[in-house]
Motif scaffolding. Structure first.
Motif, PDB file in Angstrom:
ATOM      1  N   ARG A  68      16.859 -22.091   1.738  1.00 25.99           N
ATOM      2  CA  ARG A  68      17.403 -21.373   2.889  1.00 25.99           C
ATOM      3  C   ARG A  68      16.393 -20.426   3.498  1.00 25.99           C
ATOM      4  NH1 ARG A  68      22.756 -18.592   0.937  1.00 25.99           N
ATOM      5  NH2 ARG A  68      21.126 -17.339   0.044  1.00 25.99           N
ATOM      6  N   TYR A  69      15.244 -20.250   2.852  1.00 27.61           N
ATOM      7  CA  TYR A  69      14.263 -19.271   3.304  1.00 27.61           C
ATOM      8  C   TYR A  69      12.870 -19.871   3.353  1.00 27.61           C
ATOM      9  CZ  TYR A  69      18.047 -16.150   1.979  1.00 27.61           C
ATOM     10  OH  TYR A  69      19.266 -15.549   1.857  1.00 27.61           O
ATOM     11  N   CYS A  70      12.071 -19.341   4.255  1.00 23.48           N
ATOM     12  CA  CYS A  70      10.646 -19.622   4.299  1.00 23.48           C
ATOM     13  C   CYS A  70       9.950 -18.346   3.826  1.00 23.48           C
ATOM     14  CB  CYS A  70      10.190 -19.954   5.711  1.00 23.48           C
ATOM     15  SG  CYS A  70      10.939 -21.440   6.415  1.00 23.48           S
ATOM     16  N   ILE A  71       8.938 -18.509   2.985  1.00 23.60           N
ATOM     17  CA  ILE A  71       8.237 -17.369   2.400  1.00 23.60           C
ATOM     18  C   ILE A  71       6.761 -17.454   2.766  1.00 23.60           C
ATOM     19  CG2 ILE A  71       7.717 -16.118   0.262  1.00 23.60           C
ATOM     20  CD1 ILE A  71      10.727 -16.428   0.707  1.00 23.60           C
ATOM     21  N   LYS A  72       6.180 -16.295   3.055  1.00 19.69           N
ATOM     22  CA  LYS A  72       4.727 -16.193   3.219  1.00 19.69           C
ATOM     23  C   LYS A  72       4.282 -15.060   2.316  1.00 19.69           C
ATOM     24  CE  LYS A  72       1.067 -14.651   6.210  1.00 19.69           C
ATOM     25  NZ  LYS A  72       0.739 -13.960   7.439  1.00 19.69           N
ATOM     26  N   THR A  73       3.330 -15.339   1.431  1.00 18.19           N
ATOM     27  CA  THR A  73       2.777 -14.307   0.558  1.00 18.19           C
ATOM     28  C   THR A  73       1.282 -14.203   0.805  1.00 18.19           C
ATOM     29  OG1 THR A  73       2.391 -15.860  -1.264  1.00 18.19           O
ATOM     30  CG2 THR A  73       4.496 -14.700  -1.240  1.00 18.19           C
ATOM     31  N   THR A  74       0.769 -13.002   0.722  1.00 20.66           N
ATOM     32  CA  THR A  74      -0.669 -12.779   0.808  1.00 20.66           C
ATOM     33  C   THR A  74      -1.055 -11.920  -0.383  1.00 20.66           C
ATOM     34  OG1 THR A  74      -0.416 -10.782   2.147  1.00 20.66           O
ATOM     35  CG2 THR A  74      -0.681 -12.863   3.336  1.00 20.66           C
ATOM     36  N   GLY A  75      -2.240 -12.151  -0.898  1.00 21.65           N
ATOM     37  CA  GLY A  75      -2.676 -11.358  -2.036  1.00 21.65           C
ATOM     38  C   GLY A  75      -3.737 -12.061  -2.835  1.00 21.65           C
ATOM     39  N   ASN A  94      10.941  -8.361   1.966  1.00 20.40           N
ATOM     40  CA  ASN A  94       9.792  -8.104   2.841  1.00 20.40           C
ATOM     41  C   ASN A  94       9.158  -6.795   2.394  1.00 20.40           C
ATOM     42  OD1 ASN A  94      10.064 -10.268   4.897  1.00 20.40           O
ATOM     43  ND2 ASN A  94      12.042  -9.308   5.215  1.00 20.40           N
ATOM     44  N   TYR A  95       7.970  -6.878   1.842  1.00 21.88           N
ATOM     45  CA  TYR A  95       7.307  -5.666   1.369  1.00 21.88           C
ATOM     46  C   TYR A  95       5.823  -5.927   1.167  1.00 21.88           C
ATOM     47  CZ  TYR A  95       7.475  -7.956  -3.183  1.00 21.88           C
ATOM     48  OH  TYR A  95       7.330  -8.861  -4.204  1.00 21.88           O
ATOM     49  N   CYS A  96       5.053  -4.858   1.107  1.00 21.63           N
ATOM     50  CA  CYS A  96       3.636  -4.918   0.764  1.00 21.63           C
ATOM     51  C   CYS A  96       3.378  -3.862  -0.305  1.00 21.63           C
ATOM     52  CB  CYS A  96       2.760  -4.623   1.980  1.00 21.63           C
ATOM     53  SG  CYS A  96       2.800  -5.907   3.244  1.00 21.63           S
ATOM     54  N   PRO A 102      -6.954  -5.699 -13.760  1.00 13.28           N
ATOM     55  CA  PRO A 102      -7.558  -4.964 -14.887  1.00 13.28           C
ATOM     56  C   PRO A 102      -9.084  -5.078 -14.846  1.00 13.28           C
ATOM     57  CG  PRO A 102      -5.744  -6.342 -15.643  1.00 13.28           C
ATOM     58  CD  PRO A 102      -5.983  -6.691 -14.200  1.00 13.28           C
ATOM     59  N   GLY A 103      -9.753  -3.938 -14.961  1.00 16.12           N
ATOM     60  CA  GLY A 103     -11.212  -3.916 -14.958  1.00 16.12           C
ATOM     61  C   GLY A 103     -11.834  -3.927 -13.572  1.00 16.12           C
ATOM     62  N   ASP A 104     -11.048  -4.016 -12.528  1.00 17.10           N
ATOM     63  CA  ASP A 104     -11.565  -4.057 -11.159  1.00 17.10           C
ATOM     64  C   ASP A 104     -11.301  -2.708 -10.497  1.00 17.10           C
ATOM     65  OD1 ASP A 104     -12.469  -4.761  -8.648  1.00 17.10           O
ATOM     66  OD2 ASP A 104     -11.319  -6.626  -8.564  1.00 17.10           O
ATOM     67  N   GLU A 105     -12.307  -2.144  -9.846  1.00 14.43           N
ATOM     68  CA  GLU A 105     -12.140  -0.853  -9.187  1.00 14.43           C
ATOM     69  C   GLU A 105     -11.446  -0.973  -7.836  1.00 14.43           C
ATOM     70  OE1 GLU A 105     -15.676   1.477  -8.996  1.00 14.43           O
ATOM     71  OE2 GLU A 105     -16.231   1.000 -11.061  1.00 14.43           O
ATOM     72  N   ARG A 106     -11.456  -2.143  -7.257  1.00 17.51           N
ATOM     73  CA  ARG A 106     -10.870  -2.331  -5.924  1.00 17.51           C
ATOM     74  C   ARG A 106      -9.363  -2.551  -6.008  1.00 17.51           C
ATOM     75  NH1 ARG A 106     -14.336  -6.509  -2.514  1.00 17.51           N
ATOM     76  NH2 ARG A 106     -14.218  -5.004  -0.854  1.00 17.51           N
ATOM     77  N   GLU A 107      -8.680  -2.081  -4.958  1.00 10.96           N
ATOM     78  CA  GLU A 107      -7.266  -2.369  -4.804  1.00 10.96           C
ATOM     79  C   GLU A 107      -7.114  -3.434  -3.727  1.00 10.96           C
ATOM     80  OE1 GLU A 107      -4.412   1.312  -5.885  1.00 10.96           O
ATOM     81  OE2 GLU A 107      -5.369   1.390  -3.920  1.00 10.96           O
ATOM     82  N   TYR A 108      -6.142  -4.285  -3.904  1.00 10.32           N
ATOM     83  CA  TYR A 108      -5.884  -5.364  -2.954  1.00 10.32           C
ATOM     84  C   TYR A 108      -4.461  -5.244  -2.444  1.00 10.32           C
ATOM     85  CZ  TYR A 108     -10.038  -7.239  -5.175  1.00 10.32           C
ATOM     86  OH  TYR A 108     -11.297  -7.395  -5.666  1.00 10.32           O
ATOM     87  N   ARG A 109      -4.296  -5.535  -1.167  1.00  8.82           N
ATOM     88  CA  ARG A 109      -2.966  -5.485  -0.570  1.00  8.82           C
ATOM     89  C   ARG A 109      -2.292  -6.842  -0.750  1.00  8.82           C
ATOM     90  NH1 ARG A 109      -1.040  -5.087   5.447  1.00  8.82           N
ATOM     91  NH2 ARG A 109       0.948  -4.050   5.149  1.00  8.82           N
ATOM     92  N   ALA A 110      -1.109  -6.824  -1.322  1.00  9.04           N
ATOM     93  CA  ALA A 110      -0.321  -8.041  -1.512  1.00  9.04           C
ATOM     94  C   ALA A 110       0.988  -7.873  -0.745  1.00  9.04           C
ATOM     95  CB  ALA A 110      -0.040  -8.262  -2.994  1.00  9.04           C
TER      96      ALA A 110
END
Length: 152
Positions: A68-75, A94-96, A102-110
């Motif tokens: 019943r739904y279409c989903i798009k994910t990024t990350g 719907n959220y980000c 672990p061990g990575d200094e960078r943050e990623y937006r998902a």
């Protein structure tokens, strides 16, 4: 117009309005791809992207029970930044959020985007009224207001 005819018109109008507003859940079509395996699955579709010879096309979700739904994910998927589009029987919301491996200094937006219309997972959706709903809303307000006045 007498009260009985007015109520009959109101019931008919409301029934027809609901018929147009209720979406048919069976046979939904969504974009389905995974950018880790498909180069033609970008996060954002460019203007004219759908007309390109290698363009991604929306396909039916018959392989997912009660889709019943279409989903798009990024990350971050399998160690790579990417995008996935697929069908679902469940509303993922719907959220980000910001995630860190672990061990990575960078943050990623998902992000997760859920929608329930055909081919709606092309890009993040915003709630925009359809022309039909813009026409129906004033008419419904008028009908309920006249019913309220006649009940006084």
């Amino acid at each position: 117009m007498d009260l009985q005819k007015l109520k009959s018109v109101q019931v008919t109008y409301v029934a027809l309005s609901l018929l147009f507003l209720v979406k048919n859940a069976s046979g939904i079509s969504c974009y389905q791809c995974d950018s880790t395996r498909d180069l033609h699955c970008p996060e954002y579709f460019q203007a004219g992207y759908h007309q390109a010879p290698t363009a991604l096309t929306s396909t039916t979700c018959d392989q997912v029970f009660e889709a019943r739904y279409c989903i798009k994910t990024t990350g971050l998927f399998e160690g790579e930044l990417g995008t996935k589009r697929f069908c679902s029987a469940r509303d993922w919301g719907n959220y980000c959020e910001w995630v860190r491996r672990p061990g990575d200094e960078r943050e990623y937006r998902a992000c997760v985007f859920t929608c329930s219309g055909n081919s709606c997972n092309a890009a993040p959706s915003t709630l925009t009224p359809t022309p039909l709903s813009l026409l129906l809303l004033p008419a419904l307000i008028f009908l309920f207001f006249t019913a309220w006045l006649t009940a006084l």
